[in-house]
Design an enzyme around this catalytic site. Sequence first.
Site, PDB file in Angstrom:
ATOM      1  N   HIS A   1      -3.038   0.221  -6.353  1.00 23.71           N
ATOM      2  CA  HIS A   1      -3.002   1.694  -6.425  1.00 23.71           C
ATOM      3  C   HIS A   1      -3.606   2.233  -7.724  1.00 23.71           C
ATOM      4  O   HIS A   1      -3.778   3.444  -7.861  1.00 23.71           O
ATOM      5  CB  HIS A   1      -1.566   2.212  -6.309  1.00 23.71           C
ATOM      6  CG  HIS A   1      -0.933   1.947  -4.974  1.00 23.71           C
ATOM      7  ND1 HIS A   1      -1.516   2.326  -3.786  1.00 23.71           N
ATOM      8  CD2 HIS A   1       0.229   1.321  -4.640  1.00 23.71           C
ATOM      9  CE1 HIS A   1      -0.741   1.951  -2.767  1.00 23.71           C
ATOM     10  NE2 HIS A   1       0.316   1.326  -3.257  1.00 23.71           N
TER      11      HIS A   1
ATOM     12  N   HIS B   1       0.524  -0.632   2.220  1.00 19.58           N
ATOM     13  CA  HIS B   1       0.043   0.638   1.671  1.00 19.58           C
ATOM     14  C   HIS B   1      -1.467   0.555   1.437  1.00 19.58           C
ATOM     15  O   HIS B   1      -1.982  -0.511   1.076  1.00 19.58           O
ATOM     16  CB  HIS B   1       0.754   0.940   0.346  1.00 19.58           C
ATOM     17  CG  HIS B   1       2.245   0.978   0.478  1.00 19.58           C
ATOM     18  ND1 HIS B   1       3.050  -0.083   0.116  1.00 19.58           N
ATOM     19  CD2 HIS B   1       3.068   1.926   0.972  1.00 19.58           C
ATOM     20  CE1 HIS B   1       4.322   0.222   0.365  1.00 19.58           C
ATOM     21  NE2 HIS B   1       4.368   1.438   0.897  1.00 19.58           N
TER      22      HIS B   1
ATOM     23  N   ASP C   1       4.607  -6.387   2.163  1.00 21.17           N
ATOM     24  CA  ASP C   1       5.500  -5.308   2.589  1.00 21.17           C
ATOM     25  C   ASP C   1       5.192  -4.812   4.009  1.00 21.17           C
ATOM     26  O   ASP C   1       5.846  -3.894   4.498  1.00 21.17           O
ATOM     27  CB  ASP C   1       5.496  -4.139   1.587  1.00 21.17           C
ATOM     28  CG  ASP C   1       4.125  -3.830   1.040  1.00 21.17           C
ATOM     29  OD1 ASP C   1       3.123  -4.373   1.557  1.00 21.17           O
ATOM     30  OD2 ASP C   1       4.038  -3.034   0.082  1.00 21.17           O
TER      31      ASP C   1
ATOM     32  N   ASP D   1      -1.767  -5.403   2.193  1.00 20.98           N
ATOM     33  CA  ASP D   1      -0.544  -4.704   1.797  1.00 20.98           C
ATOM     34  C   ASP D   1      -0.327  -3.538   2.764  1.00 20.98           C
ATOM     35  O   ASP D   1      -1.281  -2.968   3.286  1.00 20.98           O
ATOM     36  CB  ASP D   1      -0.707  -4.175   0.362  1.00 20.98           C
ATOM     37  CG  ASP D   1       0.568  -3.583  -0.211  1.00 20.98           C
ATOM     38  OD1 ASP D   1       1.226  -4.266  -1.015  1.00 20.98           O
ATOM     39  OD2 ASP D   1       0.913  -2.422   0.140  1.00 20.98           O
TER      40      ASP D   1
HETATM   41 ZN   LIG Z   1       2.583  -1.920  -0.772  1.00 24.18          ZN
END
Ligand SMILES: [Zn+2]
Length: 309
Positions: A125, A164, A246, A162
């Site tokens: 991120h 996200h 995740d 991931d």
């Molecule tokens: Zn994540």
Amino acid sequence: MPTLYVSHHACIDHDTGDFHPESGDRLRAVQRILEAEDFMLLHRQEAPAATDEQLLRVHPQAHLDRVFRTIPAEGLRHIDGDTLVSPGSGEAARRSAGAVVVAVDAIMRGEVTNAFCAVRPPGHHAEAERAMGFCLFNNVAVGALHARAEYGLERVAVFDWDVHHGNGTQDIFQTDPGLFYASTHEAGNFPNSGFPSERGVAGNIVNCPLPPGSTGDAFRAAVEQTIEPAMRAFRPQLVMISAGFDGHARDPLAHLRLQVADFVWATQRMMAIADEFCDSRVISVLEGGYDLRALAGSVNAHVRALMGV
Ligand SMILES: [Zn+2]
């Protein structure tokens, strides 16, 4: 040739407070798993601290200054709502990026075939000029640009599974046709980016959002039908994985329903592309994964797949 495992105890000392999902316990769980006898054949290396020169290939000086200036002498300090730093965070962040750098070095010198970097804070991120989403520096990007600067690689590909979207890696890669970024992620989850229409300067960004509740079937279809053809067309000289776990069904922060077998499958698919294009060179870097049991079980199987056992 062997698989390299890179980590550092300083990465545990990045303290995010008592109730934060991105805790040192995550790395303790991963390190404990990889101490098992089955992993005796791993080459092990302590992560060095990334230098300013290595970080500056990705982030401007102003970003480094902001991050290091925010780190408190004691206690915790917020960078944003869920990104916190503590006295150990600077060292941890440098070692996380440095782990990927040293993995690039070991692979490009032919000492190992592939590598797993067990690090925190995670990186995907972190944009060039912005720390966010638990991430301070973009570890994978630092490694990719190290491979270019030190070993002359012209094409480096990242697959980010991931749950996200890795907005930071996309931010850094999207204007550079020598870098390729593909992501599967849960649609509508943090950070709400990663639409299929975001394609980068040369079709070098590939986003495959998956609806909440998706299982391994949808994940595998996205990899086979969309990501792999684009990655093959790119002809990577190094394959990197932003390995967040995740997307596992047990994870508390998201709603995909992946199982350990899906991560093993995806690992093997990336290894097959690396076999085809780049002497089997794969570097996997830990991102998210917040259910400790799912995280440990997934890492166990993922590293076994990298080792080919
Ligand atoms: Zn994540």
